[in-house]
Write an enzyme that holds these catalytic residues in place. Structure first.
Site, PDB file in Angstrom:
ATOM      1  CE  LYS A  98      12.408  38.888  51.431  1.00  0.00           C
ATOM      2  NZ  LYS A  98      13.889  38.714  51.342  1.00  0.00           N
TER       3      LYS A  98
HETATM    4  C1  E4P Z   1      15.310  39.241  48.220  1.00  0.00           C
HETATM    5  O1  E4P Z   1      14.135  39.197  48.533  1.00  0.00           O
HETATM    6  C2  E4P Z   1      16.031  38.028  47.858  1.00  0.00           C
HETATM    7  O2  E4P Z   1      15.962  37.206  48.979  1.00  0.00           O
HETATM    8  C3  E4P Z   1      17.455  38.232  47.484  1.00  0.00           C
HETATM    9  O3  E4P Z   1      17.709  39.539  47.095  1.00  0.00           O
HETATM   10  C4  E4P Z   1      17.887  37.248  46.429  1.00  0.00           C
HETATM   11  O4  E4P Z   1      19.197  37.590  46.048  1.00  0.00           O
HETATM   12  P1  E4P Z   1      20.132  36.526  45.281  1.00  0.00           P
HETATM   13  O5  E4P Z   1      19.557  36.307  43.930  1.00  0.00           O
HETATM   14  O6  E4P Z   1      21.473  37.213  45.241  1.00  0.00           O
HETATM   15  O7  E4P Z   1      20.134  35.299  46.115  1.00  0.00           O
END
Ligand code: E4P
Length: 225
Positions: A86
């Protein structure tokens, strides 16, 4: 729709992968921080639990281009095949996506709040883009609508990139995107647990057991033998 666990809690991952048709695990630095131990150990243990065929997402932390590339190499060396790196969907991230695409390392453009970010990440070679549904909702916009707009852009331009919808807070958000044909969703354990948490379902199942017991005095077919 592929379903991912958005968490690094080992017990939760073991429990959920045991019962649900889970396709992999996604993490970010904040999720790894909650585990309160060396993130390399956490990620390796997750890989052991889900197996080498499942997909694991781990995020580059360094914000420089060179640092992102180094982090990406380290992550792939640590976790092997079916690992997606990512990268934030910002200019430095786009540069890293282009370079890693040439190396054959799959990336996910993350921290996506707008369709333009997703379009640029896809164009830069990201295999996935991760819009944050609930965080967008919390900003006063419609997160589900933004994800649909992103999917429409990817389809219109025939881009080789899938949406990994993220940051969910309830089943309805996931279901609406499932109906729309979004390829991947990643959800925290409490959201996954909420998919079939329903007293009507539990009551109907218990009625079957009670009626069978009234008839036979048993609570399973095999006990009749
Ligand atoms: C995904 O890429 C994100 O890291 C994650 O889903 C963010 O989720 P949150 O808004 O619950 O922290």
């Amino acid at each position: 729709m592929k379903l991912f666990i958005d968490d690094a809690n080992i017990e939760a991952i073991k429990r959920l992968t045991d019962v649900y048709p889970i396709d992999g695990v996604t993490t970010n630095p904040s999720i790894l921080a909650k585990a309160k131990r060396d993130p390399r150990e956490t990620l390796k243990e997750i890989r052991e639990i889900i197996g080498e065929e499942a997909i694991i997402f781990a995020q580059a932390v360094d914000l420089s281009y060179e640092g992102m590339i180094n982090d990406a190499h380290m992550i792939v060396d640590l976790l092997g095949k079916n690992t997606v790196v990512k990268l934030p969907s910002v200019p430095t991230g786009f540069k890293a996506m282009k370079a890693l695409k040439k190396e054959g390392i799959p990336t996910c453009g993350t921290v996506v709040y707008t369709p333009m970010q997703a379009y640029l990440a896809a164009k830069a070679g990201a295999s996935y883009v991760a819009p944050y549904v609930n965080r967008i909702d919390n900003m006063g916009y419609d997160g589900v609508k933004v994800v649909k707009e992103i999917q429409d852009i990817l389809d219109t331009h025939n881009m080789d990139c899938e949406v990994l919808a993220a940051s969910f807070k309830n089943s309805q958000q996931v279901l609406e995107l499932c109906e729309y044909g979004i390829a991947n969703a990643t959800c925290a354990p409490d959201v996954i647990d909420g998919f079939v948490r329903n007293m009507a379902i539990d009551g109907a199942i218990q009625d079957f057991v009670n009626d069978f017991k009234k008839l036979t005095g048993k609570t399973s077919m095999s006990e009749l033998a």
